[in-house]
Write a protein that holds these residues in place. Structure first.
Motif, PDB file in Angstrom:
ATOM      1  N   ILE A 191      45.669 -12.113 -31.394  1.00 53.03           N
ATOM      2  CA  ILE A 191      44.402 -12.188 -32.383  1.00 53.03           C
ATOM      3  C   ILE A 191      44.812 -11.539 -34.047  1.00 53.03           C
ATOM      4  N   VAL A 192      45.410 -10.290 -33.775  1.00 55.79           N
ATOM      5  CA  VAL A 192      45.761  -9.690 -34.896  1.00 55.79           C
ATOM      6  C   VAL A 192      46.752 -10.562 -35.768  1.00 55.79           C
ATOM      7  N   GLY A 193      47.680 -11.001 -35.210  1.00 55.79           N
ATOM      8  CA  GLY A 193      48.429 -11.852 -35.928  1.00 55.79           C
ATOM      9  C   GLY A 193      47.894 -13.140 -36.444  1.00 55.79           C
ATOM     10  N   ALA A 194      46.728 -13.657 -35.860  1.00 52.33           N
ATOM     11  CA  ALA A 194      46.026 -14.930 -36.399  1.00 52.33           C
ATOM     12  C   ALA A 194      45.329 -14.270 -37.648  1.00 52.33           C
ATOM     13  N   LEU A 266      46.783 -21.380 -29.001  1.00 51.73           N
ATOM     14  CA  LEU A 266      47.322 -22.536 -29.788  1.00 51.73           C
ATOM     15  C   LEU A 266      46.693 -22.269 -31.352  1.00 51.73           C
ATOM     16  N   LEU A 267      45.564 -22.189 -31.266  1.00 47.28           N
ATOM     17  CA  LEU A 267      44.802 -21.965 -32.493  1.00 47.28           C
ATOM     18  C   LEU A 267      45.298 -20.660 -33.195  1.00 47.28           C
ATOM     19  N   CYS A 268      45.476 -19.615 -32.494  1.00 51.18           N
ATOM     20  CA  CYS A 268      45.911 -18.372 -32.927  1.00 51.18           C
ATOM     21  C   CYS A 268      47.177 -18.608 -33.576  1.00 51.18           C
ATOM     22  N   GLY A 269      48.102 -19.164 -32.699  1.00 51.76           N
ATOM     23  CA  GLY A 269      49.444 -19.423 -33.304  1.00 51.76           C
ATOM     24  C   GLY A 269      49.650 -20.139 -34.435  1.00 51.76           C
ATOM     25  N   ALA A 270      48.724 -21.266 -34.518  1.00 54.73           N
ATOM     26  CA  ALA A 270      48.921 -22.161 -35.917  1.00 54.73           C
ATOM     27  C   ALA A 270      48.385 -21.204 -37.122  1.00 54.73           C
ATOM     28  N   LEU A 271      47.388 -20.336 -36.894  1.00 53.83           N
ATOM     29  CA  LEU A 271      47.083 -19.495 -38.130  1.00 53.83           C
ATOM     30  C   LEU A 271      48.116 -18.350 -38.314  1.00 53.83           C
ATOM     31  N   ALA A 272      48.547 -17.834 -37.435  1.00 50.46           N
ATOM     32  CA  ALA A 272      49.683 -16.915 -37.799  1.00 50.46           C
ATOM     33  C   ALA A 272      50.951 -17.700 -38.443  1.00 50.46           C
ATOM     34  N   GLY A 273      51.210 -18.820 -37.950  1.00 49.33           N
ATOM     35  CA  GLY A 273      52.135 -19.673 -38.391  1.00 49.33           C
ATOM     36  C   GLY A 273      51.829 -20.013 -39.649  1.00 49.33           C
ATOM     37  N   ALA A 274      50.691 -20.436 -40.244  1.00 51.01           N
ATOM     38  CA  ALA A 274      50.257 -20.585 -41.700  1.00 51.01           C
ATOM     39  C   ALA A 274      50.598 -19.316 -42.482  1.00 51.01           C
ATOM     40  N   GLY A 275      50.622 -18.160 -41.765  1.00 56.32           N
ATOM     41  CA  GLY A 275      50.792 -16.921 -42.649  1.00 56.32           C
ATOM     42  C   GLY A 275      52.408 -16.694 -42.961  1.00 56.32           C
TER      43      GLY A 275
END
Length: 482
Positions: A191-194, A266-275
């Motif tokens: 969650i923090v990563g997202a 999966l949503l959190c992974g996508a947000l962290a990947g955007a970072g």
């Protein structure tokens, strides 16, 4: 008869001793931090009245919060607290603040014997074999660090780096059963990563940081480096550090989604990947790509044929993600820049310099933390590869022990069918080959300790308490999974 300490019941004596030990350690911790900060300040008399109460409250707070929350708190501080405000000079070269916080957790768990009552309801730790491999390599690497340090003369740099690495990356393993900590640590990381990833991506789009820009204004510092494009970094002191950190929640989220099917991961992974895209860090992007590619190979062994559709979903997402990266404007602009060509040239020269420097040290290293000093004997470039830096500083034995340790973490995670943690370890190792992390940035050592905790502790066991007699008998599902 007068009631003395020896006549007090044993359990009361333990409580009294724990109280005074906790008090002494808390005051000592506050005093150490205060002394270090005052040493760095120009006018200590102005700050002494404010620093001591604040640091005392922080230290005592670390002893007041539930013990199983401390590793997660360390991760949150690392991710959201501005790195430049965390002391790194003086005694903190050998005692990084984040490592001290984890040391408080180890102290409370082992010396004060504090733990959650929930742990008593669960059975013993299983799969000891992979753990034994991790601990064996950890001991060998720690022993070699101090051997290499003393062979190099036992200077402040060598011993300080060795102490910092062992305290950050290996001491957390002294807590053999950290399943409850990991049960909280894993979702917190995701969650923090997202949230960090979303903030960094927004910063990249805006061209400035709406969150941390105020801190830079107060400190009179600029957030921009000499880059051809704007590269966001969030709370971290460099985009490369932010990108390397985000590889961990990305892989945890993707692995968690594959094995559980939970779409929020999966949503959190996508947000962290955007970072990671926002940092424009090619090394971290490549690290996630390598981890996903390996996941595509091993996923069928984790899922079985009944849930193989997730493998096809992962393949499709990998293809879409690859196309997005290949068409990402800032990445394309940077690839065509002079900066990119100079960086590639430096990395090509780094291999030659590293080999010459390793030969200079007799392939046994010139001492932990000395790769920069040794490399400058042959070239003025900075060796932007953590593994080559280890080759110079701790030699071939140290590099092999480190790689063996990280490999055992992957095997330990996959032994209890945790795909995400294995991916995270792989991605982080790949990411740090793109910049000088291990030998030069001691605050990043803490991430290896966090990965070690995740790898050797199966958090899923905390979700299956044996509260019913029937739970003590194997089921067809558990036999197949075991």
């Amino acid at each position: 008869m007068k009631r003395g300490f020896l006549t007090v019941p044993r359990w009361d004596r333990r409580a009294i001793l724990r109280f005074w030990v906790t008090f002494v350690v808390a005051v000592g911790f506050a005093g150490l931090v205060t002394a270090a900060i005052l040493r760095l300040l120009d006018e200590p008399e102005v700050w002494v009245g404010l620093a001591i109460p604040f640091l005392a409250a922080l230290a005592i707070g670390m002893f007041a919060v539930p013990v199983h929350m401390l590793p997660a708190i360390v991760v949150v501080i690392l991710a959201v607290f501005p790195t430049r405000l965390i002391p790194s000079g003086g005694p903190f070269n050998a005692l990084p603040p984040m490592a001290l916080l984890l040391a408080v957790w180890v102290f409370r768990r082992l010396v004060l014997d504090q733990r959650s009552p929930r742990l008593e309801r669960f059975g013993p730790v299983t799969r000891v074999g992979p753990r034994l491999a991790v601990y064996t390599l950890a001991i060998l690497f720690a022993a070699w660090l101090f051997i290499a340090a003393f062979l190099a003369g036992g200077g402040e740099t060598e011993l300080g780096w060795s102490i910092a690495f062992v305290l950050s990356a290996l001491v957390p393993l002294l807590v053999f059963d950290a399943r409850e900590e990991v049960a909280l640590l894993r979702p917190v990381l995701i969650i923090v990563g997202a949230l960090v990833g979303l903030n960094i991506f927004i910063e990249m789009l805006l061209g400035f940081s709406p969150v941390y820009g105020i801190v830079d204004v107060v400190l009179g510092a600029s957030r921009e480096f000499e880059f051809s494009v704007y590269r966001a970094r969030g709370a971290f002191s460099h985009p490369l550090f932010a990108g390397a950190f985000l590889t961990i929640p990305v892989c945890l989220a993707i692995g968690g989604w594959i094995t559980t099917g939970k779409k929020w991961m999966l949503l959190c992974g996508a947000l962290a990947g955007a970072g990671i895209l926002g940092t424009v860090s090619r090394g971290s992007i490549a690290a996630v790509a390598v981890a996903v590619a390996i996941a595509l190979v091993v996923t069928p062994f984790f899922l079985g044929w009944q849930r193989i559709t997730r493998w096809f979903a992962l393949l499709a997402l990998a293809a879409v993600g690859g196309l997005a990266v290949l068409n990402f404007g800032p990445l394309l602009d940077r690839a065509d820049s002079i900066e990119s060509r100079l960086s590639a040239d430096v990395r090509d020269r780094a291999l030659t310099v590293a080999i010459d420097a390793a030969q200079y040290g007799g392939w046994f290293g010139t001492g932990p933390g000395t790769s920069g000093e040794t490399g400058r004997l042959f070239d003025s470039i900075v060796i932007e590869n953590s593994l080559l830096q280890l080759l110079i500083s701790v030699g071939v034995p140290g590099l092999l022990f480190f790689l063996g340790f990280m490999g055992c973490l992957v095997l330990a995670a996959w032994s209890h069918r945790d795909l995400g943690v294995g991916m995270a370890v792989i991605a982080y190792v790949v990411a740090i080959t793109g910049f000088n992390s291990l030998d030069a940035v001691r605050s990043m050592h803490i991430l290896i300790g966090i990965l070690a905790l995740l790898a050797v502790n199966d958090a899923r066991e905390m979700a299956r308490p044996a509260t019913d007699v029937r739970d003590s008998f194997p089921t067809p599902t558990s036999v197949t999974a075991g």
